[in-house]
Design a protein around this motif. Structure first.
Motif, PDB file in Angstrom:
ATOM      1  N   UNK A   1     -11.844   5.657  -5.810  1.00  0.00           N
ATOM      2  CA  UNK A   1     -10.732   6.297  -5.099  1.00  0.00           C
ATOM      3  C   UNK A   1      -9.961   5.277  -4.262  1.00  0.00           C
ATOM      4  N   UNK A   2     -10.667   4.324  -3.672  1.00  0.00           N
ATOM      5  CA  UNK A   2     -10.014   3.305  -2.849  1.00  0.00           C
ATOM      6  C   UNK A   2      -9.083   2.417  -3.649  1.00  0.00           C
ATOM      7  N   UNK A   3      -9.537   1.949  -4.810  1.00  0.00           N
ATOM      8  CA  UNK A   3      -8.674   1.114  -5.645  1.00  0.00           C
ATOM      9  C   UNK A   3      -7.465   1.898  -6.149  1.00  0.00           C
ATOM     10  N   UNK A   4      -7.675   3.140  -6.514  1.00  0.00           N
ATOM     11  CA  UNK A   4      -6.573   3.978  -6.987  1.00  0.00           C
ATOM     12  C   UNK A   4      -5.539   4.183  -5.873  1.00  0.00           C
ATOM     13  N   UNK A   5      -6.006   4.537  -4.687  1.00  0.00           N
ATOM     14  CA  UNK A   5      -5.107   4.730  -3.547  1.00  0.00           C
ATOM     15  C   UNK A   5      -4.415   3.425  -3.171  1.00  0.00           C
ATOM     16  N   UNK A   6      -5.140   2.332  -3.196  1.00  0.00           N
ATOM     17  CA  UNK A   6      -4.569   1.032  -2.873  1.00  0.00           C
ATOM     18  C   UNK A   6      -3.422   0.685  -3.814  1.00  0.00           C
ATOM     19  N   UNK A   7      -3.625   0.892  -5.103  1.00  0.00           N
ATOM     20  CA  UNK A   7      -2.566   0.622  -6.077  1.00  0.00           C
ATOM     21  C   UNK A   7      -1.347   1.489  -5.846  1.00  0.00           C
ATOM     22  N   UNK A   8      -1.585   2.779  -5.603  1.00  0.00           N
ATOM     23  CA  UNK A   8      -0.457   3.683  -5.367  1.00  0.00           C
ATOM     24  C   UNK A   8       0.286   3.326  -4.091  1.00  0.00           C
ATOM     25  N   UNK A   9      -0.430   2.950  -3.039  1.00  0.00           N
ATOM     26  CA  UNK A   9       0.231   2.562  -1.783  1.00  0.00           C
ATOM     27  C   UNK A   9       1.081   1.310  -1.965  1.00  0.00           C
ATOM     28  N   UNK A  10       0.571   0.341  -2.703  1.00  0.00           N
ATOM     29  CA  UNK A  10       1.340  -0.890  -2.934  1.00  0.00           C
ATOM     30  C   UNK A  10       2.618  -0.573  -3.710  1.00  0.00           C
TER      31      UNK A  10
END
Length: 169
Positions: A98-107
């Motif tokens: 979930x963290x990597x997914x959210x990180x990508x979307x935030x970037x």
């Protein structure tokens, strides 16, 4: 990953987080100074996205800068939490996925917001339309965001494989 390299990476991320939060606070300070105390001097040559010609221009630019640095701070903080989760030698967890997914979307979203924000502010404050047809950092950050989303999918598949192997044992 070795624990020492994770500690070094965490240290660098803490420094990055501190610098981005400090920059956001400085931007907020300038916005407050220009907005409430009318300290703008027309003889200065300050230029961020475009030349500052009034208090309103200064406040908008500094608030815009503050919001971008708060977004960067959120991204760095999230990356710091993900790296910290690796320190316990636990990989392929739902938190990391979930963290990597959210990180990508935030970037990706921060890149889009930055591009459109600076585009519209140039239209409003410079009263002209500027389109740049060049390879910019926008596409680099879109690619980095997409990389983190793909990485989350890889971690998700590894999580499923790990669970399947745990069930067969």
């Amino acid at each position: 990953m070795k624990n020492d390299s994770i500690k070094i990476l965490k240290g660098l991320l803490y420094v990055s987080l501190a610098l981005s939060l400090f920059t956001a606070l400085v931007s907020l300070g300038f916005a407050i100074t220009y907005g409430f105390f009318n300290t703008y001097d027309l003889n200065t040559d300050i230029e961020l996205l475009f030349p500052i010609t009034s208090n309103t221009t200064a406040v908008v630019q500094f608030l815009y800068s503050m919001l971008l640095y708060l977004g960067i701070s959120l991204i760095v903080w999230l990356l710091l939490k993900i790296v910290a989760s690796f320190q316990n030698n636990k990989f392929f967890t739902k938190y990391q996925i979930a963290g990597f997914n959210l990180l990508g979307k935030l970037i990706i979203w921060l890149s889009i917001i930055d591009s459109f924000g600076s585009f519209f502010m140039r239209i409003i404050f410079r009263s002209r339309l500027e389109l740049k047809l060049e390879i910019s950092t926008f596409w680099l950050f879109i690619a980095i965001g997409a990389f983190f989303i793909v990485l989350s999918k890889i971690f998700e598949k590894a999580y499923q494989l790990k669970n399947d192997s745990d069930l067969t044992i």
